[in-house]
Design an enzyme around this catalytic site. Structure first.
Site, mmCIF file in Angstrom:
data_model
loop_
_atom_site.group_PDB
_atom_site.id
_atom_site.type_symbol
_atom_site.label_atom_id
_atom_site.label_comp_id
_atom_site.label_asym_id
_atom_site.label_seq_id
_atom_site.Cartn_x
_atom_site.Cartn_y
_atom_site.Cartn_z
ATOM 1 N N ASP A 79 35.591 36.559 57.863
ATOM 2 C CA ASP A 79 36.207 37.885 57.855
ATOM 3 C C ASP A 79 37.012 38.074 56.576
ATOM 4 O O ASP A 79 37.279 37.117 55.846
ATOM 5 C CB ASP A 79 37.099 38.062 59.093
ATOM 6 C CG ASP A 79 38.167 36.972 59.192
ATOM 7 O OD1 ASP A 79 39.080 36.976 58.352
ATOM 8 O OD2 ASP A 79 38.072 36.117 60.094
ATOM 9 N N GLU B 168 9.613 15.432 45.888
ATOM 10 C CA GLU B 168 10.669 16.304 46.429
ATOM 11 C C GLU B 168 11.933 16.216 45.573
ATOM 12 O O GLU B 168 12.598 17.226 45.323
ATOM 13 C CB GLU B 168 10.987 15.920 47.872
ATOM 14 C CG GLU B 168 9.899 16.325 48.856
ATOM 15 C CD GLU B 168 10.159 15.774 50.256
ATOM 16 O OE1 GLU B 168 9.880 16.501 51.220
ATOM 17 O OE2 GLU B 168 10.632 14.623 50.376
#
Ligand code: GLA
Length: 750
Positions: free
Chosen positions: A535, A615
């Site tokens: 928030d 990877e």
């Protein structure tokens, strides 16, 4: 632009670049809300609300001969209490006799350069010197209660902030039982509401519903803004979409229990009231005392939802976030949580750091489990002393080893909590929120500290200062892993128990204010079991917040889509994690995970030692790609290109810099199709008349059939198109196949 008071019409007009906000005083010195919307200049709008005599809508005593004028039908700026407006109210106040009543009369106003400040609460700032502030003072003649309505006008940003101070100017103690931050009346129009609901690991899902002729509520009583109902609501015209239409946003700057109600009244007027949740809330105001309510950030645009989001993104980056990290390049991090959980020692952490450093990661974050007797989540919270069984010699030798790799070091804390099995709880059982005579409700086997008590805040200030002052810690992840129950403070008298939950938030803000001021170089990331306290209040201290404990790249598309309505990419914590994913069991290509995570603050949360060489080299490429486009991603304009609730095949979004000189298009295929329809996309936000070269088109994890159009799509690379071509004719991608391939296309103005 700015703030004007027209003394003859008795109107206040707030003007931003493209909006106008107007209020006016009526014949009884009451403050009516007259308009908020696209810019219309300063004309007096009072005549827009002709008297209408509605049955059962009462009149002020002084107006009893003028029945059309009712507090129940007029648009109000901030309601009184119990005096004739039956719609949503802003205020419930009682005097010592228990009488609930307040009626506001104008008592003066002042206009100032700069932004008003709020004591003890986070609020937007004006470091860039563009704001003006208005304070309108209203008074209730009977109780002596004064209402200071505060407005911050950010003209360039197209934002208006509001807050309220209630000051007891009478001679008896008053009791506030509700004190909202604001009321906004939209007298005309038919609106949809968009709100952001969810749950742990699935936060902020956007839901759009037409307003009923009723009251609809978005709220949390959890003592945190919550995973479940984010404190942000949008009202938009029924026909509004991403590109067109009138939209309003209401975003409280508050991290505790909140409530936003939207009511459509008998005349079709829509009222929004937003503020602290009033359930179990009360506040005693002795004569001379003041109570400040949390701020609300209002935005309005007639250009659709993307424009509204971009207003909030810019404002949060510039005017809510503070300090040196606002615009600074944030490090790509590796977090050990999903790599080790509680099972680690110094050597295991260093092995992870070594591999990460070799691949270009810039910071190691040591998550939960480094302190007290914390080998699982049943014990140790509150004991912020290093567990030397895991980390022999303490933090310093470990940090030195990490720093020697050229990496910064960050650490996890959860200061607001205490475990029953902890030295802190054994020493101070009364510091936890518990109800007299009842066994406390447990959640993750922990309790919540009474942050409203100054000795609790002082203890945590001392522990955390010790941690940060004595170790070269560059970053703190501040967690909060349960919601508040048993809200009862051992130090408050009976008549003040209704203050405990808000005093908790004031204590948290005080602690954060102290630490962020004392340690300005430390980057703080907020967290509450992922995004349970995402928030604007937290963003005043935390430049970024861990978005969700769900790290599955495909689920993140929905979560980050919803989050993007109010919050900027630079605030959204996102990591690449291992597959099968620990929350969903799904496997996605490593590059696709990176495409999702780099639309956030970007990091890794897995043991990179377990990756194959192929990877590992992808990780290197990902970090290099993110680095190259860092400014565009973190500070650019964000465009949602799809809505996951409507488009089921893929999710797409885009970044464009403010100068419209470059753009990065991103797409992840969520549902491959047999005999697939062409995948045709349209870019947004480019300068239609400018020419752009397709600099790169990267397709990851795709098992494209030879006839899938891959060659044709790749032929576009290096070609130049006008902005209007890319936006209106679009671009055809190959028919992607396989599990969750992704696309990134970068175009640059020539
Ligand atoms: C919360 C956080 C996670 C992790 C754990 C540790 O759930 O969101 O990222 O830090 O706590 O307990």
């Amino acid at each position: 632009m700015g703030i004007q008071f027209n003394a003859s019409a008795r109107t206040f007009t707030l003007s931003t670049r493209s909006t106008t906000y107007q209020m006016g005083l009526d014949h009884l010195d009451r403050l009516l809300h007259l308009y908020y919307g696209p810019a219309i200049g300063q004309g007096d709008l009072a005549a827009m609300y002709p008297p209408a005599d509605r049955g059962f809508s009462p009149n002020h005593n002084a107006d009893r001969a003028r029945r059309g004028i009712s507090p129940d039908t007029l648009p109000q700026e901030y309601t009184g209490c119990n005096t004739g407006d039956f719609r949503l109210s802003c205020l419930v106040v009682r005097d010592e006799a228990g009488a609930a009543g307040a009626e506001w009369r104008y008592a003066g106003h002042s206009i100032q350069k700069g932004k008003y400040a709020l004591t003890g609460l986070p609020s937007a700032h004006d470091e860039e010197n563009e704001a003006e502030s208005l304070c309108i003072r209203m008074e209730d003649g009977v109780t002596g209660l004064a209402l200071e309505l505060l407005y911050g006008v950010f003209a360039k940003q197209d934002i208006i902030t509001r807050a309220v101070r209630l000051v007891n100017g009478g001679n008896q103690t008053l009791r506030l039982e509700k004190a909202a931050s604001m009321c906004l009346d939209l007298p005309f129009g038919r609106w949809d509401m968009i709100h952001f609901h969810g749950r742990h690991t699935m936060e902020r899902q956007a839901e759009r519903v037409p307003l009923l002729n009723a009251i609809q509520t978005v709220s949390s009583t959890r003592g945190a803004s919550s995973h479940h109902h984010n404190p942000f609501v949008i009202l938009c015209d029924r026909k509004a979409n991403e590109e067109h239409g009138l939209c309003y946003g209401v975003m409280p700057v508050y991290s505790g229990s909140h409530r936003t109600d939207v009511e459509v009244d008998q005349n079709g007027l829509t009222r929004i009231v937003s503020g602290i949740h009033d359930e179990r809330f009360s506040w005693q105001l002795a004569p001379g005392e003041a109570f400040t309510v949390p701020e609300v950030i209002l935005a309005c645009t007639e250009n659709g939802l993307t424009a509204l989001s971009q207003q909030y993104h810019r404002f949060i980056r510039h005017n809510v976030c503070r300090g040196e990290h606002r615009f600074a390049r944030r490090p790509v991090l590796i977090n050990n949580w999903e790599a080790t959980y509680f099972d680690f020692d110094s050597d295991a952490i260093v092995r992870i750091a070594e591999k990460a450093a070799a691949l270009g990661v810039e910071m190691l974050v040591l998550d939960d489990g480094w302190f007290g007797k914390r080998n699982d989540d049943n014990s140790g919270l509150g004991d912020w002393f290093v567990n030397e069984k895991k980390l022999p010699g303490g933090l310093t030798p470990l940090i030195q080893r990490v720093n020697a790799l050229g990496m910064k070091f960050g650490i996890w804390v959860e200061p607001e909590m205490v475990s029953e099995d902890s030295d802190l709880y054994r020493a101070h059982p009364d510091w936890a929120l518990t109800l007299p005579g009842r066994a406390p409700v447990m959640s993750r086997n922990q309790m919540v500290l009474d942050m409203g008590r100054s000795e609790v805040v002082d203890y945590l200030t001392e522990r955390l200062t010790d941690l940060l002052a004595n170790n070269p810690i560059a970053y703190v992840k501040w967690d909060m892993n349960r919601n508040m129950t048993d809200v009862y403070s051992r130090v408050l008298p009976a008549e003040r128990q209704g203050e405990a939950a808000h005093r908790y938030m004031l204590g948290v803000y005080r602690l954060l204010e102290t630490l962020t001021t004392r340690f300005p170089h430390v980057l703080f990331e907020g967290c509450a079991g992922g995004g349970g306290r995402f928030d604007a209040g937290m963003l005043a201290y935390f430049t970024q917040i861990w978005c969700s404990d769900d790290t599955d790249a495909i689920e993140r598309l929905v979560i980050q889509h919803g989050t993007s309505f109010g919050y900027p990419v630079s605030s959204i914590g996102a990591h690449v994690s291992a597959c099968p994913n620990h929350q969903t069991g799904r496997t996605t290509p490593l590059w696709t995970r990176a495409v999702a995570a780099m639309s956030g603050t970007f990091g890794y949360e897995l043991d990179l030692n377990k990756l194959s060489d192929e990877e590992a080299s992808q990780v290197k490429e990902q970090i290099a790609f993110f680095d190259k486009h860092y400014q565009l991603i973190q500070n650019g304009l964000y465009y949602r290109l799809t809505d996951p609730t409507e488009e089921s095949r893929y999710a797409a979004w885009q970044f464009v810099d403010e100068e419209q000189s470059e753009a990065l298009f991103n797409l992840i295929l969520t549902h491959p199709e047999a005999n697939a329809r062409p995948l045709h996309v349209w870019l947004r936000g480019l300068d239609p008349d400018a020419l752009y070269r397709v600099e790169s088109l990267d397709i990851h994890g795709c098992h494209c059939a030879p006839q899938a159009g891959l060659d044709l799509a790749m032929e576009g690379v290096g070609k130049v198109y006008s902005g209007s071509t890319l936006m209106h004719a679009g671009y055809t991608l190959p028919q992607l196949a396989g599990d969750y391939p992704s696309v990134q296309m970068y175009v640059k103005r020539v």
